[in-house]
Design a protein around this motif. Structure first.
Motif, PDB file in Angstrom:
ATOM      1  N   ASN A 157     -85.504 104.349 -44.774  1.00 36.40           N
ATOM      2  CA  ASN A 157     -86.513 103.414 -45.278  1.00 36.40           C
ATOM      3  C   ASN A 157     -86.739 103.633 -46.779  1.00 36.40           C
ATOM      4  O   ASN A 157     -87.679 104.311 -47.198  1.00 36.40           O
ATOM      5  CB  ASN A 157     -87.816 103.576 -44.502  1.00 36.40           C
ATOM      6  CG  ASN A 157     -88.814 102.489 -44.785  1.00 36.40           C
ATOM      7  OD1 ASN A 157     -88.780 101.853 -45.842  1.00 36.40           O
ATOM      8  ND2 ASN A 157     -89.719 102.280 -43.868  1.00 36.40           N
TER       9      ASN A 157
ATOM     10  N   ARG B  54     -92.398 104.050 -52.250  1.00 36.55           N
ATOM     11  CA  ARG B  54     -93.865 104.053 -52.209  1.00 36.55           C
ATOM     12  C   ARG B  54     -94.399 105.481 -52.331  1.00 36.55           C
ATOM     13  O   ARG B  54     -95.365 105.739 -53.052  1.00 36.55           O
ATOM     14  CB  ARG B  54     -94.356 103.384 -50.921  1.00 36.55           C
ATOM     15  CG  ARG B  54     -95.852 103.205 -50.857  1.00 36.55           C
ATOM     16  CD  ARG B  54     -96.311 102.337 -49.680  1.00 36.55           C
ATOM     17  NE  ARG B  54     -95.712 102.681 -48.399  1.00 36.55           N
ATOM     18  CZ  ARG B  54     -94.821 101.925 -47.742  1.00 36.55           C
ATOM     19  NH1 ARG B  54     -94.421 100.771 -48.242  1.00 36.55           N
ATOM     20  NH2 ARG B  54     -94.337 102.310 -46.586  1.00 36.55           N
TER      21      ARG B  54
ATOM     22  N   TYR C 177     -90.799  97.553 -57.056  1.00 34.26           N
ATOM     23  CA  TYR C 177     -90.801  98.980 -57.396  1.00 34.26           C
ATOM     24  C   TYR C 177     -90.016  99.296 -58.668  1.00 34.26           C
ATOM     25  O   TYR C 177     -89.804 100.456 -58.993  1.00 34.26           O
ATOM     26  CB  TYR C 177     -90.276  99.815 -56.221  1.00 34.26           C
ATOM     27  CG  TYR C 177     -91.284  99.905 -55.111  1.00 34.26           C
ATOM     28  CD1 TYR C 177     -92.319 100.833 -55.158  1.00 34.26           C
ATOM     29  CD2 TYR C 177     -91.236  99.031 -54.030  1.00 34.26           C
ATOM     30  CE1 TYR C 177     -93.269 100.906 -54.163  1.00 34.26           C
ATOM     31  CE2 TYR C 177     -92.184  99.092 -53.021  1.00 34.26           C
ATOM     32  CZ  TYR C 177     -93.195 100.032 -53.092  1.00 34.26           C
ATOM     33  OH  TYR C 177     -94.139 100.094 -52.096  1.00 34.26           O
TER      34      TYR C 177
ATOM     35  N   LYS D 286     -83.765  93.822 -52.271  1.00 40.48           N
ATOM     36  CA  LYS D 286     -84.890  93.434 -51.400  1.00 40.48           C
ATOM     37  C   LYS D 286     -85.797  94.636 -51.135  1.00 40.48           C
ATOM     38  O   LYS D 286     -87.014  94.493 -51.068  1.00 40.48           O
ATOM     39  CB  LYS D 286     -84.380  92.878 -50.069  1.00 40.48           C
ATOM     40  CG  LYS D 286     -83.733  91.532 -50.163  1.00 40.48           C
ATOM     41  CD  LYS D 286     -83.206  91.116 -48.791  1.00 40.48           C
ATOM     42  CE  LYS D 286     -82.352  89.872 -48.859  1.00 40.48           C
ATOM     43  NZ  LYS D 286     -81.769  89.551 -47.533  1.00 40.48           N
ATOM     44  N   GLN D 287     -85.202  95.800 -50.989  1.00 40.63           N
ATOM     45  CA  GLN D 287     -85.982  97.015 -50.738  1.00 40.63           C
ATOM     46  C   GLN D 287     -86.712  97.482 -51.999  1.00 40.63           C
ATOM     47  O   GLN D 287     -87.791  98.052 -51.924  1.00 40.63           O
ATOM     48  CB  GLN D 287     -85.072  98.133 -50.216  1.00 40.63           C
ATOM     49  CG  GLN D 287     -84.322  97.802 -48.952  1.00 40.63           C
ATOM     50  CD  GLN D 287     -85.242  97.408 -47.823  1.00 40.63           C
ATOM     51  OE1 GLN D 287     -86.199  98.115 -47.520  1.00 40.63           O
ATOM     52  NE2 GLN D 287     -84.966  96.274 -47.195  1.00 40.63           N
ATOM     53  N   CYS D 288     -86.101  97.252 -53.150  1.00 42.21           N
ATOM     54  CA  CYS D 288     -86.632  97.757 -54.421  1.00 42.21           C
ATOM     55  C   CYS D 288     -87.550  96.779 -55.139  1.00 42.21           C
ATOM     56  O   CYS D 288     -88.257  97.176 -56.073  1.00 42.21           O
ATOM     57  CB  CYS D 288     -85.472  98.129 -55.348  1.00 42.21           C
ATOM     58  SG  CYS D 288     -84.421  99.437 -54.704  1.00 42.21           S
TER      59      CYS D 288
ATOM     60  N   ARG E 122     -87.774 101.621 -49.070  1.00 43.05           N
ATOM     61  CA  ARG E 122     -89.039 101.078 -49.575  1.00 43.05           C
ATOM     62  C   ARG E 122     -90.183 102.077 -49.376  1.00 43.05           C
ATOM     63  O   ARG E 122     -90.998 102.280 -50.267  1.00 43.05           O
ATOM     64  CB  ARG E 122     -89.335  99.746 -48.886  1.00 43.05           C
ATOM     65  CG  ARG E 122     -90.332  98.926 -49.611  1.00 43.05           C
ATOM     66  CD  ARG E 122     -90.209  97.451 -49.194  1.00 43.05           C
ATOM     67  NE  ARG E 122     -91.183  96.682 -49.907  1.00 43.05           N
ATOM     68  CZ  ARG E 122     -91.019  96.181 -51.117  1.00 43.05           C
ATOM     69  NH1 ARG E 122     -89.902  96.377 -51.756  1.00 43.05           N
ATOM     70  NH2 ARG E 122     -91.969  95.494 -51.706  1.00 43.05           N
ATOM     71  N   LYS E 123     -90.225 102.718 -48.238  1.00 35.15           N
ATOM     72  CA  LYS E 123     -91.255 103.731 -47.975  1.00 35.15           C
ATOM     73  C   LYS E 123     -91.072 104.926 -48.920  1.00 35.15           C
ATOM     74  O   LYS E 123     -92.049 105.459 -49.444  1.00 35.15           O
ATOM     75  CB  LYS E 123     -91.203 104.190 -46.520  1.00 35.15           C
ATOM     76  CG  LYS E 123     -92.218 105.268 -46.178  1.00 35.15           C
ATOM     77  CD  LYS E 123     -92.146 105.643 -44.702  1.00 35.15           C
ATOM     78  CE  LYS E 123     -93.006 106.812 -44.335  1.00 35.15           C
ATOM     79  NZ  LYS E 123     -94.406 106.665 -44.576  1.00 35.15           N
TER      80      LYS E 123
END
Length: 181
Positions: free
Chosen positions: A70, A76, A138, A133-135, A72-73
């Motif tokens: 994950n 974060r 961020y 998409k994940q980044c 994205r997590k």
């Protein structure tokens, strides 16, 4: 963040980043926060991590960003710790990973990896779009921790399969990333 011949400049002041490697997909998600906190406590202000294509697309066309994958997590957690990120996206990363981090299926395709082969580059583009998409949200310019992205790894003008490859492939990857966002 910018740089000159001698150092990085962050918020108008010289900045010497202290970086440590934390490969999120090789670690248990339950310990990410603690691991990142330990890095910060030791004076590290930049987390570097590979995004292994092999870990995210083991099955052709099926992307997995759950659990220890994950991204994205993980981003974060880095942001919440007040640290920055150098994301090492490859597509070839080495990192003592099978196939240099390439998914097994890529070798069944009719393409030449680590080149501007159109078939190979179409798969890389698809992978980079999934990473984006994940980044998204961020990037440093968006208030996130990602201030640097490493493209490829252990790739030099003379280092891949003994060919004189110049910078064409690296420049094509960078161009692709800029177009993606």
């Amino acid at each position: 963040i910018s740089y000159n011949d001698l150092y990085y400049v962050k918020d108008g002041k010289s900045w010497f980043p202290i970086s440590g490697e934390y490969q999120y997909s090789r670690a248990d998600v339950r310990y990410w926060k603690e691991g990142i906190a330990k890095m910060k406590a030791q004076g590290i202000d930049v987390v570097a991590s590979y995004a292994f294509w092999l870990h995210h697309e083991e099955i052709k066309g099926h992307f997995d960003f759950r659990g220890n994958r994950n991204l994205r997590k993980f981003l974060r957690e880095i942001k919440e710790a007040g640290m920055l990120m150098c994301l090492r996206i490859g597509p070839w990363v080495h990192a003592e990973a099978r196939n240099g981090g390439f998914p097994d299926w890529i070798y069944e395709e009719n393409c030449k990896t680590r080149s501007n082969d159109p078939v190979y580059m179409s798969y890389v583009e698809r992978y980079f779009k999934e990473l984006y998409k994940q980044c998204d949200g961020y990037m440093y310019s968006q208030g996130g921790p990602i201030y640097a992205i490493q493209v490829e790894n252990e790739y030099s003008q003379w280092g891949v399969q003994g060919e004189d490859i110049s910078d064409n492939h690296i420049n094509a990857l960078i161009k692709m990333l800029k177009e993606i966002g």
